[in-house]
Design a protein around this motif. Sequence first.
Motif, short mmCIF file in Angstrom:
data_model
loop_
_atom_site.label_atom_id
_atom_site.label_comp_id
_atom_site.label_asym_id
_atom_site.label_seq_id
_atom_site.Cartn_x
_atom_site.Cartn_y
_atom_site.Cartn_z
N PHE A 151 0.83 -1.20 0.00
CA PHE A 151 0.00 0.00 0.00
C PHE A 151 0.87 1.26 0.00
N ASN A 152 1.96 1.24 0.75
CA ASN A 152 2.89 2.37 0.74
C ASN A 152 3.37 2.69 -0.67
N GLU A 153 3.84 1.68 -1.36
CA GLU A 153 4.38 1.88 -2.71
C GLU A 153 3.30 2.36 -3.67
N LEU A 154 2.09 1.82 -3.52
CA LEU A 154 0.99 2.22 -4.38
C LEU A 154 0.62 3.68 -4.15
N LEU A 155 0.50 4.08 -2.89
CA LEU A 155 0.15 5.47 -2.59
C LEU A 155 1.21 6.43 -3.12
N HIS A 156 2.45 6.05 -2.99
CA HIS A 156 3.54 6.93 -3.42
C HIS A 156 3.61 7.01 -4.95
N ALA A 157 3.58 5.87 -5.61
CA ALA A 157 3.76 5.84 -7.06
C ALA A 157 2.56 6.39 -7.81
N ARG A 158 1.36 6.05 -7.36
CA ARG A 158 0.17 6.43 -8.10
C ARG A 158 -0.39 7.78 -7.66
N HIS A 159 -0.27 8.10 -6.36
CA HIS A 159 -0.98 9.26 -5.83
C HIS A 159 -0.08 10.33 -5.23
#
Length: 415
Positions: A151-159
């Motif tokens: 979730f950390n990586e997703l929030l950072h990369a996408r948002h």
Amino acid sequence: MNQTIVIALLGLVVLAALFCAVAWMAIRSRNMQVWLGSYLRRKPRPAVNGPTHVMFCFVDHYEPAWGRVDLETQRQRVDRWYRDYPAMASRHRDADGRPPQHSFFYPEEEYLPEHLDKIAGLCADGYGEIEIHLHHDNDTADNFCTTISRFNELLHARHGALSRDRKTGQLRFGFIHGNWSLDNSRADGRWCGLNNELILLRELGCYADFTLPSAPSETQTRAINAIYYATDDPCHPKSHNTGTPVRVGGHASGDLMIVQGPLGLDWKRRRKLIMPRIENSDVRHSCPPTPERVDAWVRTGIHVEGRPEWIFIKIHTHGTQERDMDTLLGDPMHAMHDHLEKVYNDGSQYVLHYVTSREMYNIIKAAEAGMEGNPHRYRDFELAPPPGVTKWTNPLPAGQVREPEVVAGGGRSVE
């Protein structure tokens, strides 16, 4: 002693015993026995020379799917925040020219890209930041680590959310535990499952936990109105029940910083005209942010030991519940900010700073490191802004909206 006096005295003893029994039942029914002793032993904030700087942080257990509603209802909830929060916040400014900041602690298990795109848009326009919220039950360490890391990586990369550690490059995040159950703190073990959760959070890059206060839940800690380091005991739950206060000249100790909001008793709002209500920093329709509550939050005076002229107010809400949104986005919120800006931003006795949870942590760490003066300078002391947020640099009067200046590498990510 005649019989009448003896009977009267016995009657008084019985009445006193009944009163004590009823009072104890009332205390137990709201789990106040956990923290009431700490509240009664509290010490006043030391006197300060010069102005008191007020760091005001609003954290949100932001759950668009609350109540297991359909997608259209979720969209309506998020759309209202996307539309109405800037309209509300743009009318207000702190001493640094910044509008109120909202920290959206978004639940991993409710992730939908379209919701986060809109919240990221608010952050790109300078109104807050995104952090981590999680509801889980009977979890394992491996699954927890995988879930948070992904979730950390997703929030950072996408948002464009979350900051990277300047030294290690690891993503850093603030955390709020779902159902208040940090470190397996419910007596029945529900809604967590991890006795070593504080250790895991530290290893995953969590900079601080913002769950508390949780009263009247049994998960409330004995330590109250404090900023402290908790040391995990992986063999037992609720290791954050107590800890080591953060102090000027100290250093990070234990496993995780715990940042608490004000907790106390409200004698002006009594239950059945007798028992005081619990002031637990919760803001919603049933407990709006009145000027009297704001004054109580300030009086609580949560601070880093040795830096009493910097106080930290962290309040919380569940922002997507329909019954509360008129309070959170309407006149009651204007009244709260008007009171803050009128009474606690005169420049001589008080100076107001609207901060995100990351900025609050940075200022706490600056205090620990012995920094003095205007805490506005230390908003990015340890952790830089996430790539997708706006840096507000020059003051603007209330009612004016700045064209967003998005820092490199981020911005609104709507596709």
